[in-house]
Design a protein around this motif. Structure first.
Motif, PDB file in Angstrom:
ATOM      1  N   TYR A 232       0.268  -9.207  11.639  1.00 54.34           N
ATOM      2  CA  TYR A 232       0.533  -8.898  13.033  1.00 54.34           C
ATOM      3  C   TYR A 232      -0.373  -7.780  13.536  1.00 54.34           C
ATOM      4  CZ  TYR A 232       2.840  -8.265  17.445  1.00 54.34           C
ATOM      5  OH  TYR A 232       3.077  -8.177  18.780  1.00 54.34           O
ATOM      6  N   LEU A 233      -0.507  -6.722  12.730  1.00 52.47           N
ATOM      7  CA  LEU A 233      -1.336  -5.609  13.181  1.00 52.47           C
ATOM      8  C   LEU A 233      -2.797  -6.031  13.304  1.00 52.47           C
ATOM      9  CD1 LEU A 233       0.236  -2.506  11.393  1.00 52.47           C
ATOM     10  CD2 LEU A 233       0.556  -3.304  13.740  1.00 52.47           C
ATOM     11  N   ALA A 234      -3.239  -6.920  12.396  1.00 55.52           N
ATOM     12  CA  ALA A 234      -4.614  -7.425  12.501  1.00 55.52           C
ATOM     13  C   ALA A 234      -4.787  -8.178  13.817  1.00 55.52           C
ATOM     14  CB  ALA A 234      -4.931  -8.326  11.310  1.00 55.52           C
ATOM     15  N   SER A 235      -3.783  -8.978  14.159  1.00 58.14           N
ATOM     16  CA  SER A 235      -3.887  -9.776  15.383  1.00 58.14           C
ATOM     17  C   SER A 235      -3.914  -8.883  16.624  1.00 58.14           C
ATOM     18  CB  SER A 235      -2.732 -10.773  15.463  1.00 58.14           C
ATOM     19  OG  SER A 235      -1.543 -10.096  15.828  1.00 58.14           O
ATOM     20  N   CYS A 236      -3.428  -7.663  16.496  1.00 55.18           N
ATOM     21  CA  CYS A 236      -3.429  -6.745  17.627  1.00 55.18           C
ATOM     22  C   CYS A 236      -4.645  -5.824  17.603  1.00 55.18           C
ATOM     23  CB  CYS A 236      -2.171  -5.887  17.626  1.00 55.18           C
ATOM     24  SG  CYS A 236      -0.674  -6.830  17.817  1.00 55.18           S
ATOM     25  N   GLY A 237      -5.557  -6.089  16.671  1.00 57.45           N
ATOM     26  CA  GLY A 237      -6.791  -5.310  16.675  1.00 57.45           C
ATOM     27  C   GLY A 237      -6.734  -4.042  15.846  1.00 57.45           C
ATOM     28  N   TYR A 238      -5.746  -3.939  14.956  1.00 54.58           N
ATOM     29  CA  TYR A 238      -5.695  -2.787  14.055  1.00 54.58           C
ATOM     30  C   TYR A 238      -6.237  -3.227  12.707  1.00 54.58           C
ATOM     31  CZ  TYR A 238      -2.671  -0.596  17.507  1.00 54.58           C
ATOM     32  OH  TYR A 238      -2.172  -0.057  18.654  1.00 54.58           O
ATOM     33  N   HIS A 239      -7.211  -2.536  12.197  1.00 51.84           N
ATOM     34  CA  HIS A 239      -7.675  -2.942  10.877  1.00 51.84           C
ATOM     35  C   HIS A 239      -7.084  -2.002   9.818  1.00 51.84           C
ATOM     36  CE1 HIS A 239     -10.717   0.232  11.332  1.00 51.84           C
ATOM     37  NE2 HIS A 239     -10.805   0.200  10.021  1.00 51.84           N
ATOM     38  N   ARG A 240      -6.827  -2.621   8.701  1.00 49.68           N
ATOM     39  CA  ARG A 240      -6.216  -1.881   7.616  1.00 49.68           C
ATOM     40  C   ARG A 240      -7.353  -1.184   6.868  1.00 49.68           C
ATOM     41  NH1 ARG A 240      -2.864  -4.889   2.808  1.00 49.68           N
ATOM     42  NH2 ARG A 240      -1.331  -3.260   2.440  1.00 49.68           N
ATOM     43  N   TYR A 241      -7.339   0.137   6.844  1.00 47.48           N
ATOM     44  CA  TYR A 241      -8.418   0.813   6.116  1.00 47.48           C
ATOM     45  C   TYR A 241      -7.921   1.458   4.837  1.00 47.48           C
ATOM     46  CZ  TYR A 241      -6.780   5.273   8.125  1.00 47.48           C
ATOM     47  OH  TYR A 241      -6.037   6.363   8.471  1.00 47.48           O
ATOM     48  N   GLU A 242      -6.601   1.506   4.726  1.00 47.18           N
ATOM     49  CA  GLU A 242      -5.997   2.052   3.520  1.00 47.18           C
ATOM     50  C   GLU A 242      -4.675   1.329   3.337  1.00 47.18           C
ATOM     51  OE1 GLU A 242      -3.532   4.760   1.090  1.00 47.18           O
ATOM     52  OE2 GLU A 242      -3.157   4.217   3.166  1.00 47.18           O
ATOM     53  N   ILE A 243      -4.119   1.364   2.134  1.00 48.17           N
ATOM     54  CA  ILE A 243      -2.944   0.559   1.816  1.00 48.17           C
ATOM     55  C   ILE A 243      -1.886   0.574   2.913  1.00 48.17           C
ATOM     56  CG2 ILE A 243      -0.953   0.436   0.259  1.00 48.17           C
ATOM     57  CD1 ILE A 243      -2.842   0.879  -2.061  1.00 48.17           C
TER      58      ILE A 243
END
Lengths: 390, 604
Positions: A232-243
């Motif tokens: 969901y966060l990816a779809s909102c434009g947040y990229h995971r940079y740490e766990i």
């Protein structure tokens, strides 16, 4: 000139949350006379500690400051300003330094936030945890969603344009649906950064002691929430940079990355941890001892540290691996060789090969990083990089 | 020291049901005889093994020599030989009794006669000992000395009306006991002038003195320099020292003569030369024939013992060798397991004995052990007529070669108050018991007699008995013999690999139930791996139960405590450390505790 980060610990909060095992003591929001004096004397010690260390670190450039707790925003704004003055007046602060303060909803007003801005803060981190009021009440939070929204709006209005929101999954009574609702609510506000943790039951906390009285999400649900966070966060434009950390491009928390990338940092305050040039130490976590410690500093004697440890090369390697692998970008082979003077295969060849075979690790050119599966079981994967002790 | 008048020697032991106050009485006797001041007394002088103190039981027979000035004006030598009270250690009791001429029977004034009271008294009478009773704990509000006296007379048939009424704990009536010892226990017979004939009733290993042999001199005399011969093993040696037993120490003396109890050390090279029960005689003046010795009890329970760290195998072997010196009832022979590597198949008198040996190995020898499920000795009759005594389930021949199997059966006596008869009978029924009889000792108490397969009582029968009688039932058993039984080998497969160390023999009717419980238990014991692990129970290749350890799907530590990396690292270290205590079977890591988990398959 070396970069340095500074952590400032404020061990006070309005009330301990039921899951919290951080070093923090409740003081009432209004602050009775005694508690106000307690906070006052703590701030004095803190100011002194910061000043007494300045000489030692004059060759450093401060690139980030992070106020954590507890709830740092519980302090009177004047105290925060005073400490910030001490930092700015005694250390070289980089022009683009990231300066963050943690806060809980309901502990700040417009004027406090304005004073933070004038003190130099340019980033805030708000502990929301959930957008569902019943879930908040169950874990002993002091606020409801409405309080959070007020704080958030005040912060934006005050001029903060780099805001983190903390949320938690696997809370008692939480459903996948309600968690998804929290994600939706939070992302709708378009904060720059989101930290998403899973609740960990820590021994000694009320939630741990009374866990049988709560209904926790099943393993399947926990798993679903975890997957949902990523997607969901990816779809909102947040990229995971740490766990556990997600950000809009360019808004990663610089201070956090210092920990994972083993940059130098100084921790000020009760029980704060430091690492400078491969020496780790902690401040005393008892108030009386901390006072003695600061006193020693003032007398220009070496203060006493807790768990002071000069890291061996092996320990540095271990840390480099298990901390670096928390980052989605992983670790760099050339960096490893530059730091330790040998190829990574000579030290970890067998482990890397095994973890790659198990589908937990990935090698791409210069970079070694965890796969999605590897992140899921990161404790296992990381523990493989520890050497046998004997 | 002047020659000791044989008529002033009393060799005796104290027998009782567990907790009736045997060791406390022993302490009081030692105290009253003035050998020790109160200050010197440790809580219980005779229970000198750390483990015995903790558990409040006597495991090893202990011996002490004391001097008593009797009311008749004479000085008497008492040799008090303390005996274990638990059913597992009847063998030890036997050994001690052989060195005595009489016994004090201690009976709790509130509880009366219990199963082990009977068992121990019968053992003593079997050894032709003169037994006199004392009624202990008379200061308890619930004490009923008159009832207990009558009970002793009715059930055991020995005179009890003038039994001393005492409280060992509070030192009441101890003088009376001492006088009764003088009066009622016969002086030893035998002549110092006859050829030497001494019974070995125990031995301990001492790192300075070597093997210390405990013996009762029946005939003749022995002193430093005597050339001796062990009649059964044929070994010869020269005596280095003789002496008697102070409280917790060995006190050398010049000579031991007929009627005395003491120890000897000699130039004994091989510890196996001093078999308990053997007769010592003088090489230069041998006796005509050895003493009858006494029945050696065989091990009833077997299990595999493996060092957690394979490199400690030689240490385990040395430790077992030393323990066997003090405990002839311990047997062991080397074996190998695919899962556990090199270890030993060890034989014990019972489960308590097993636990005690295990604890002693761990504490006194600092060994970390993996123990497999205990089992009994099965007799396998093969189609070709061969009979195998099976102590390790892994050695069971192929079913096609087996004609039939037999299992050991015990005669059990359970003493219980009448209100619990129903639930105890039900328990015995569940454990495949065969009802023999009910005898009423008095209106409210009965002695239930059952025949039970030994493998049904070695695990948790005693606990079940206690819990179903609110602690009131007592229990004793002796081996009756072997009976044909429908037995099968239950195998455990983990990730499709058979784990030899987890196999056990079980009655066909309980195979499904045991298999299911075993799988459930193992499911809890085996940590998640990166892949799914099936745990299966199988009989003769047919799967009868299955559980699955799901794959580890998430193992993430989210928080980082404000840069407190040390804390994070400690967590990872713990995770890695945990792995070390595992046994690798195929690609599955099994914690060592899993191998012992079968011990705890109780019905709750």
């Amino acid at each position: 000139m070396r970069d340095l980060s500074i952590y400032i610990h404020i061990p006070f909060c309005v009330r301990k949350c039921l899951y919290c095992d951080f070093l923090s003591f409740p003081v009432s929001a209004s602050g009775s006379g005694m508690q106000a004096r307690e906070m006052e004397s703590y701030v004095n010690l803190l100011e002194q500690e910061i000043k007494e260390n300045a000489e030692k670190y004059k060759e450093y450039r401060v690139v980030s400051v992070f106020w954590g707790g507890g709830t740092p925003s519980i302090l009177p704004a004047e105290d925060v300003s005073r400490i910030m003055e001490a930092v700015k007046g005694n250390y070289q602060i980089a022009g683009d330094a990231e300066i963050t303060i943690e806060m809980n909803p309901g502990t700040v007003d417009a004027s406090k936030l304005r004073q933070y801005i004038s003190a130099g803060m340019n980033r805030i981190s708000i502990g929301l945890q959930s957008a569902d009021d019943r879930e908040l009440a169950r874990i002993g939070r002091i606020h409801d969603y409405r309080d959070f929204l007020d704080t958030y709006e005040l912060a934006v209005k005050a001029g903060f344009c780099n805001i983190n929101i903390d949320i938690m999954a696997s809370l008692p009574g939480q459903s996948v649906l309600s968690y998804e609702q929290t994600l939706r609510t939070v992302t709708a506000l378009k904060p720059e950064h989101i930290s998403a943790y899973s609740l960990i039951l820590e021994e000694g906390t009320p939630l741990y002691e009374h866990q049988s009285e709560y209904h926790f999400p099943s393993e399947e649900e926990d798993r679903e929430m975890y997957a949902l966070t990523k997607e969901y966060l990816a779809s909102c434009g947040y990229h995971r940079y740490e766990i556990s950390n997600y950000a809009k491009t360019g808004c990663e928390c610089r201070h956090n990355k210092v920990y994972w990338q083993r940059g130098d940092y100084l921790g000020f305050g009760l029980g704060a941890s430091s690492m400078v040039q491969n020496v780790r130490w902690k401040n005393p976590d008892e108030m009386e001892e901390y006072a003695v410690y600061v006193d020693c500093l003032a007398g220009k004697q070496e203060g006493f540290w807790v768990d002071r440890q000069i890291l061996t090369v092996q320990e540095q390697m271990e840390e480099y691996m298990f901390l670096g692998l928390r980052m989605m970008c992983g670790i760099s082979r050339t960096e490893f060789t530059r730091l330790f003077g040998c190829r990574i295969e000579e030290v970890y060849g067998e482990v890397i090969e095994r973890l790659c075979c198990q589908g937990l690790l990935l090698q791409e050119n210069d970079c070694i990083r965890l796969t999605d599966r590897g992140i899921d079981v990161s404790n296992y994967a990381m523990s493989q990089f520890l050497f046998d002790r004997n | 020291m002047a020659a000791i008048d044989q008529s002033k020697i009393r060799n005796f032991c104290i027998v009782a049901h567990i907790d009736h106050g045997k060791s406390t009485l022993a302490d009081r006797i030692i105290e009253k005889t003035g050998l020790l001041t109160s200050r010197e007394m440790q809580a219980q002088v005779l229970d000198n093994m750390e483990l015995e103190r903790e558990r409040g039981i006597t495991i090893k027979a202990q011996t002490v020599r004391i001097v008593y000035n009797a009311k008749d004006g004479n000085e008497y030598i008492f040799n008090l030989i303390d005996t274990p009270g638990h059913v597992d250690f009847n063998y030890e009791v036997s050994r001690s009794l052989a060195a005595c001429d009489g016994a004090i029977l201690v009976v709790d004034a509130a509880q009366g006669i219990e199963a082990q009271t009977l068992a121990n008294v019968y053992l003593a009478l079997d050894h032709d000992l003169d037994v006199f009773p004392v009624i202990n704990k008379i200061d308890l509000p619930s004490a009923e000395p008159e009832r207990v006296k009558n009970e002793i007379e009715d059930v055991i048939g020995i005179e009890a009306q003038d039994a001393p009424l005492i409280s060992a704990k509070n030192g009441i009536g101890i003088e009376e006991v001492l006088e009764a010892i003088v009066e009622k226990i016969p002086a030893p017979k035998g002549s110092p002038d006859n050829p030497l004939q001494a019974l070995i009733f125990d031995s301990v290993y001492d790192s300075y003195k070597g093997v210390i042999v405990f013996c009762r001199i029946m005939e003749g005399r022995i002193a430093k320099g005597t050339a001796i011969k062990m009649m059964a093993t044929g070994a010869t040696a020269e005596v280095v020292e003789v002496g008697y037993f102070g409280a917790g120490q060995f006190i050398p003396c010049e000579e031991l003569s007929a009627g005395m109890v003491g120890y000897l050390t000699a130039s004994i090279k091989n510890v196996k030369d001093t078999a308990v029960g053997d007769t010592v005689t003088d090489v230069n003046n041998p006796c005509a024939e050895p003493l009858p010795g006494y029945k050696k009890v065989n091990s009833m329970v077997y299990c595999g013992m493996y060092p957690a760290d394979g490199a400690k195998y030689p240490d385990l072997r040395d430790a077992l060798e030393k323990l066997q010196l003090n405990d002839a009832s311990l047997n062991y022979e080397p074996e190998t397991s695919i899962a556990l590597g090199f270890g030993f198949r060890c034989g014990f008198l019972g489960l308590l004995h097993l636990e005690i040996i295990q604890e002693r190995l761990e504490r006194e020898y600092n060994l970390d052990l993996v123990t497999t499920a205990p089992g009994v000795i099965y007799r396998v009759h093969k189609t070709d007529g061969e009979v195998i005594e099976l102590t390790n389930p892994s050695n069971l021949p192929d079913p096609s070669q087996i004609d039939y199997m037999e299992e050991p059966v015990v005669s059990a006596e359970i003493m219980v108050t009448t209100e619990f008869i129903g639930s105890i009978m039900q328990l015995c029924q569940e454990r495949r018991g065969r009802y023999i009889s009910t005898e009423y000792i008095e209106a409210s108490r009965a002695l239930l007699k059952y025949e039970l397969p030994l493998n049904e009582i070695i695990y948790d029968f005693f606990d079940a008995l206690k819990s179903r009688s609110r602690g009131y039932a007592s229990f004793d058993y002796e081996l009756k013999g072997y009976e044909e039984s429908k037995l099968v080998k239950l195998d455990i497969l983990i990730n499709h690999d058979e784990v030899d160390a987890l196999s056990f023999i079980v009655h066909a009717d309980s195979a499904y139930e045991r298999g299911r419980k075993m799988c459930e238990k193992l499911k809890d014991e085996i940590p998640r791996h990166l892949f799914e692990i099936p745990i299966q129970a199988a009989v003769g290749g047919k799967i009868i139960a299955r559980e699955t350890v799901k794959a580890m799907r998430k193992d993430v530590l989210a928080k980082c405590y404000g840069g407190d990396i040390t804390r994070k690292k400690k967590l990872l270290e713990k995770q890695k450390e945990g792995k070390k205590r595992m046994r690798q079977v195929g690609n599955v890591e099994i914690p060592q505790s899993a191998f012992m988990s079968v011990l705890k398959l109780d019905d709750k």
